[in-house]
Design a protein around this motif. Structure first.
Motif, PDB file in Angstrom:
ATOM      1  N   ARG A 299       0.846  -1.189   0.000  1.00 41.55           N
ATOM      2  CA  ARG A 299       0.000   0.000   0.000  1.00 41.55           C
ATOM      3  C   ARG A 299       0.888   1.247   0.000  1.00 41.55           C
ATOM      4  N   VAL A 300       0.683   2.122  -0.989  1.00 41.95           N
ATOM      5  CA  VAL A 300       1.481   3.348  -1.111  1.00 41.95           C
ATOM      6  C   VAL A 300       0.525   4.526  -1.261  1.00 41.95           C
ATOM      7  N   LEU A 301       0.827   5.617  -0.564  1.00 42.94           N
ATOM      8  CA  LEU A 301       0.052   6.851  -0.651  1.00 42.94           C
ATOM      9  C   LEU A 301       0.893   7.892  -1.401  1.00 42.94           C
ATOM     10  N   LEU A 302       0.371   8.403  -2.513  1.00 44.66           N
ATOM     11  CA  LEU A 302       1.042   9.437  -3.300  1.00 44.66           C
ATOM     12  C   LEU A 302       0.375  10.780  -3.044  1.00 44.66           C
ATOM     13  N   VAL A 303       1.175  11.802  -2.721  1.00 47.06           N
ATOM     14  CA  VAL A 303       0.632  13.122  -2.409  1.00 47.06           C
ATOM     15  C   VAL A 303       1.342  14.157  -3.291  1.00 47.06           C
ATOM     16  N   ASP A 304       0.601  14.718  -4.249  1.00 50.14           N
ATOM     17  CA  ASP A 304       1.195  15.695  -5.173  1.00 50.14           C
ATOM     18  C   ASP A 304       0.053  16.486  -5.799  1.00 50.14           C
ATOM     19  N   ASP A 305       0.238  17.813  -5.914  1.00 49.06           N
ATOM     20  CA  ASP A 305      -0.803  18.638  -6.509  1.00 49.06           C
ATOM     21  C   ASP A 305      -0.755  18.616  -8.039  1.00 49.06           C
ATOM     22  N   ASN A 306       0.283  18.004  -8.615  1.00 53.25           N
ATOM     23  CA  ASN A 306       0.413  17.921 -10.074  1.00 53.25           C
ATOM     24  C   ASN A 306      -0.149  16.582 -10.559  1.00 53.25           C
ATOM     25  N   PRO A 307      -1.306  16.596 -11.253  1.00 53.01           N
ATOM     26  CA  PRO A 307      -1.937  15.329 -11.654  1.00 53.01           C
ATOM     27  C   PRO A 307      -1.072  14.503 -12.606  1.00 53.01           C
ATOM     28  N   GLN A 308      -0.294  15.160 -13.469  1.00 56.96           N
ATOM     29  CA  GLN A 308       0.558  14.417 -14.400  1.00 56.96           C
ATOM     30  C   GLN A 308       1.649  13.669 -13.647  1.00 56.96           C
ATOM     31  N   ASN A 309       2.218  14.301 -12.628  1.00 60.52           N
ATOM     32  CA  ASN A 309       3.246  13.635 -11.824  1.00 60.52           C
ATOM     33  C   ASN A 309       2.651  12.445 -11.077  1.00 60.52           C
ATOM     34  N   LEU A 310       1.426  12.593 -10.603  1.00 59.84           N
ATOM     35  CA  LEU A 310       0.755  11.475  -9.941  1.00 59.84           C
ATOM     36  C   LEU A 310       0.602  10.298 -10.905  1.00 59.84           C
ATOM     37  N   ARG A 311       0.212  10.584 -12.152  1.00 61.26           N
ATOM     38  CA  ARG A 311       0.043   9.507 -13.136  1.00 61.26           C
ATOM     39  C   ARG A 311       1.374   8.818 -13.438  1.00 61.26           C
ATOM     40  N   ILE A 312       2.448   9.615 -13.536  1.00 66.65           N
ATOM     41  CA  ILE A 312       3.759   9.034 -13.819  1.00 66.65           C
ATOM     42  C   ILE A 312       4.197   8.114 -12.675  1.00 66.65           C
ATOM     43  N   LEU A 313       4.047   8.586 -11.440  1.00 62.14           N
ATOM     44  CA  LEU A 313       4.433   7.770 -10.279  1.00 62.14           C
ATOM     45  C   LEU A 313       3.575   6.515 -10.172  1.00 62.14           C
ATOM     46  N   GLN A 314       2.286   6.657 -10.446  1.00 62.05           N
ATOM     47  CA  GLN A 314       1.407   5.486 -10.436  1.00 62.05           C
ATOM     48  C   GLN A 314       1.872   4.444 -11.449  1.00 62.05           C
ATOM     49  N   GLY A 315       2.236   4.912 -12.636  1.00 60.31           N
ATOM     50  CA  GLY A 315       2.703   3.994 -13.670  1.00 60.31           C
ATOM     51  C   GLY A 315       3.950   3.248 -13.250  1.00 60.31           C
ATOM     52  N   MET A 316       4.888   3.934 -12.615  1.00 66.01           N
ATOM     53  CA  MET A 316       6.118   3.283 -12.150  1.00 66.01           C
ATOM     54  C   MET A 316       5.824   2.227 -11.092  1.00 66.01           C
ATOM     55  N   LEU A 317       5.021   2.603 -10.095  1.00 65.80           N
ATOM     56  CA  LEU A 317       4.726   1.667  -9.002  1.00 65.80           C
ATOM     57  C   LEU A 317       3.905   0.479  -9.503  1.00 65.80           C
ATOM     58  N   SER A 318       2.981   0.719 -10.431  1.00 69.48           N
ATOM     59  CA  SER A 318       2.202  -0.381 -11.003  1.00 69.48           C
ATOM     60  C   SER A 318       3.109  -1.331 -11.769  1.00 69.48           C
ATOM     61  N   HIS A 319       4.118  -0.783 -12.442  1.00 68.09           N
ATOM     62  CA  HIS A 319       5.076  -1.609 -13.177  1.00 68.09           C
ATOM     63  C   HIS A 319       5.788  -2.577 -12.249  1.00 68.09           C
ATOM     64  N   TRP A 320       6.023  -2.152 -10.999  1.00 65.86           N
ATOM     65  CA  TRP A 320       6.693  -3.013 -10.023  1.00 65.86           C
ATOM     66  C   TRP A 320       5.702  -3.881  -9.230  1.00 65.86           C
ATOM     67  N   GLY A 321       4.442  -3.842  -9.595  1.00 65.71           N
ATOM     68  CA  GLY A 321       3.470  -4.741  -8.988  1.00 65.71           C
ATOM     69  C   GLY A 321       2.918  -4.306  -7.652  1.00 65.71           C
ATOM     70  N   VAL A 322       2.952  -3.001  -7.340  1.00 64.71           N
ATOM     71  CA  VAL A 322       2.346  -2.525  -6.086  1.00 64.71           C
ATOM     72  C   VAL A 322       0.834  -2.575  -6.254  1.00 64.71           C
ATOM     73  N   PRO A 323       0.104  -3.367  -5.453  1.00 63.48           N
ATOM     74  CA  PRO A 323      -1.332  -3.583  -5.700  1.00 63.48           C
ATOM     75  C   PRO A 323      -2.228  -2.405  -5.348  1.00 63.48           C
ATOM     76  N   THR A 324      -1.903  -1.655  -4.289  1.00 63.21           N
ATOM     77  CA  THR A 324      -2.785  -0.579  -3.833  1.00 63.21           C
ATOM     78  C   THR A 324      -2.034   0.742  -3.834  1.00 63.21           C
ATOM     79  N   ILE A 325      -2.508   1.661  -4.687  1.00 59.09           N
ATOM     80  CA  ILE A 325      -1.882   2.984  -4.782  1.00 59.09           C
ATOM     81  C   ILE A 325      -2.982   4.027  -4.610  1.00 59.09           C
TER      82      ILE A 325
END
Length: 571
Positions: A299-325
């Motif tokens: 489980r990872v919590l991402l906190v950022d006011d930039n929606p594009q940066n949130l999408r990029i970080l989500q993509g990276m963590l999903s690539h490594w198989g993190v189930p809950t973001i």
């Protein structure tokens, strides 16, 4: 009058009604004028080629002559920045550095433009780690973006083919030009470097790699866009006065893209930013892939006011198989998630956010929610310009990790692996501005051969920064370099190329010949030269040198070269 002249003779057979040849008709035309014109054209062509060669040689010589004093300006400015200075002195010194770097960029642009015009610019083909190339390119310009308070994003899908065949130097040059322009003409907002793959053919191992640089800057009107790719012309003369520049960067980038088989395109609206993009069809190759180690994060919590940066970080963590973001666009939302859902394996928090910044969020987590660093590990994302003020605060509020934006795939993976292996025991930094480790103090002997006294002084000062115990032997020409090498047997040689008497090539060849005759081990010889034309590196290697560094020399570049070729320096 028995004089001779060139003639064109046309002979036609004359036949009777039965088709028998009865004679011949000959027509001779005086072509003296035509021959004179051809001779004049040949002479003009020869004169033009000689003039073009002279121009190229002049540019090469001028580049060398200008780079030599610039080497001292840039190098000593860089060293002076490491000494105690007051605020005014630091500002003056930064202005010197910016001016010197601007002049160096102008020299490089003029040389490139001249080579393109003369048709002398050639492309290389080699296997390139695309992700590494893009990340290194961002590294060069991220501090400039941070100083202007700009959000810098790099958007590279983790699943994109990593190894391609292209000219790495020219691809990096194009992207750097586009990013530098974006920073120059953007006062607030963000800049994004992105790449994606289209029309991938798995059987042929090729696809169109689409590169783009998007900014939220001043934008360009349709009328101004027509001037944009003309040499020495900027979209608006007022931009020259305000932002500077020669107007060559985009022209060179456009020509390079075309030479690589693509086309540089632009979409822009005045006042609403710009998007430069191009696509190159590149072969993909297999290479040494890094093992994808499970991060053991659920489980990872991402906190950022930039929606594009949130999408990029989500993509990276999903690539490594993190189930809950879980994502939050500001600190208040993040605190609510923690109250409702309990602790996360990791929370990644941006520093610059509305309502409350990232450190204030962490203060609330520690003091209001009473979650210790072991109970709620955290990573802070910030720019390099904010590094000094953040280090102490991260320790105070138990921020386990901190990273300088933009976040790259490899850096994030390394940071998370370090976080996992450390057991969340202490604050881990991935920045480069922390207090430097103690000098390595190994007694190395270095031979520095250069006919310019300032360059020798600069090399000695930089080597002292790398290792304060290093012993430097000076040589002012190629003859001295060979003689001192035989006498002192140094551990490494820094060799200038253009020197009186024996040049660097000849000196290196004689040193290698002496080593062979004496059965003496091979000593690394590193070329330090102001020559930057194509083939310079190859000539150095052919003469027996081991590597090449173009002037002006930067401290980190020299340090990297020394570490590469002398493992005794490695910590």
């Amino acid at each position: 009058d028995a004089s001779q002249f060139p003639a064109q003779l046309i002979v036609t057979a004359i036949r009777d009604v039965e088709g028998k040849t009865t004679g011949f008709l000959g027509i001779a035309t005086d072509i003296s004028q035509q021959k004179a014109t051809e001779d004049a054209l040949r002479e003009a062509k020869s004169t033009a080629e000689a003039a073009n060669h002279a121009k190229s040689q002049f540019l090469a010589n001028m580049s060398h002559e200008i780079r030599t004093p610039l080497n001292g300006v840039i190098g000593f400015s860089e060293l002076l920045m490491t000494t105690p200075l007051d605020e005014v002195q630091q500002q003056y010194l930064k202005s010197i550095q910016v001016s010197a770097d601007t002049l160096m960029n102008l020299i490089n642009d003029v040389l490139d433009f001249s080579k393109i015009e003369a048709g002398k610019l050639e492309l290389e083909s080699e296997q390139v780690d695309l992700i590494q190339l893009l990340e290194e390119t961002i590294e060069v310009i991220k501090y400039a973006a941070a100083k202007k308070g700009l959000e810098l994003l790099i958007n590279v899908p983790p699943q994109i083919p990593r190894y391609v065949v292209t000219d790495a130097v020219r691809l990096r040059q194009i992207i750097t030009n586009l990013l530098s322009n974006a920073i120059k003409f953007t006062e607030k907002g963000e800049i994004e470097l992105a790449v994606h793959l289209e029309d991938y053919d798995a059987t042929q191992g090729q696809g169109y790699f689409c590169f783009s640089v998007r900014d939220t800057g001043i934008g360009i009107s349709e009328a101004q866009q027509e001037k944009l790719f003309k040499a020495f012309v900027q979209a608006d003369l007022s931009t020259t006065r305000k932002y500077g520049g020669s107007g060559l960067g985009l022209v060179i980038s456009s020509n390079l893209v075309e030479k690589m088989g693509g086309r540089l395109c632009l979409e822009s609206t005045l006042g609403n930013g710009s998007l430069f993009y191009f696509a190159l069809r590149l072969p993909c190759e297999s290479g040494p892939e890094s093992a994808l180690t499970p991060l053991a994060l659920q489980r990872v919590l991402l906190v950022d006011d930039n929606p594009q940066n949130l999408r990029i970080l989500q993509g990276m963590l999903s690539h490594w198989g993190v189930p809950t973001i879980i994502t939050a666009s500001h600190g208040i939302e993040a605190l609510k998630h923690l109250q409702k859902q309990g602790r996360f394996d990791l929370m990644i928090v941006d520093y610059q956010m509305p309502f409350m910044d990232g450190l204030e969020v962490m203060r609330q987590v520690r003091e209001r929610l009473h979650l210790s660093p072991l109970e709620q590990p955290a990573m802070l994302l910030h720019s390099s310009a904010e590094d000094a003020q953040i280090y102490e605060a991260c320790q105070r509020w138990g921020v386990t990790l901190r990273m300088v934006k933009p976040i790259t795939l490899r850096e994030l993976e390394r940071a998370l692996q370090r976080f996992r292996s450390s057991g969340n025991a202490a604050v881990i930094s991935t920045t480069t501005n922390d207090p430097a480790p103690a000098p390595i103090g190994l007694p190395l002997h270095v031979l520095v051969a250069d006919d310019n006294a300032i360059n020798i002084l600069l090399a000695k000062a930089m080597l002292a920064q790398i290792d304060p115990y290093m012993q430097v032997i000076e040589a002012r020409n190629g003859d001295e370099a060979v003689a001192h090498y035989k006498t002192y047997r140094p551990d490494i040689v820094l060799m200038d190329i253009q020197m009186p008497g024996k040049d660097g090539y000849t000196a290196a060849e004689e040193i290698r010949a002496w080593e062979r005759s004496e059965a003496y081990g091979r000593t690394p010889i590193l070329a330090l030269t102001a020559g930057t034309l194509k083939g310079e590196r190859e000539k150095c290697l052919a003469a027996g040198m081991d590597d090449y560094l173009a002037k002006p020399i930067h401290l980190e570049g020299l340090r990297t070269l020394m570490l590469t070729h002398n493992p005794r320096l490695a910590p």
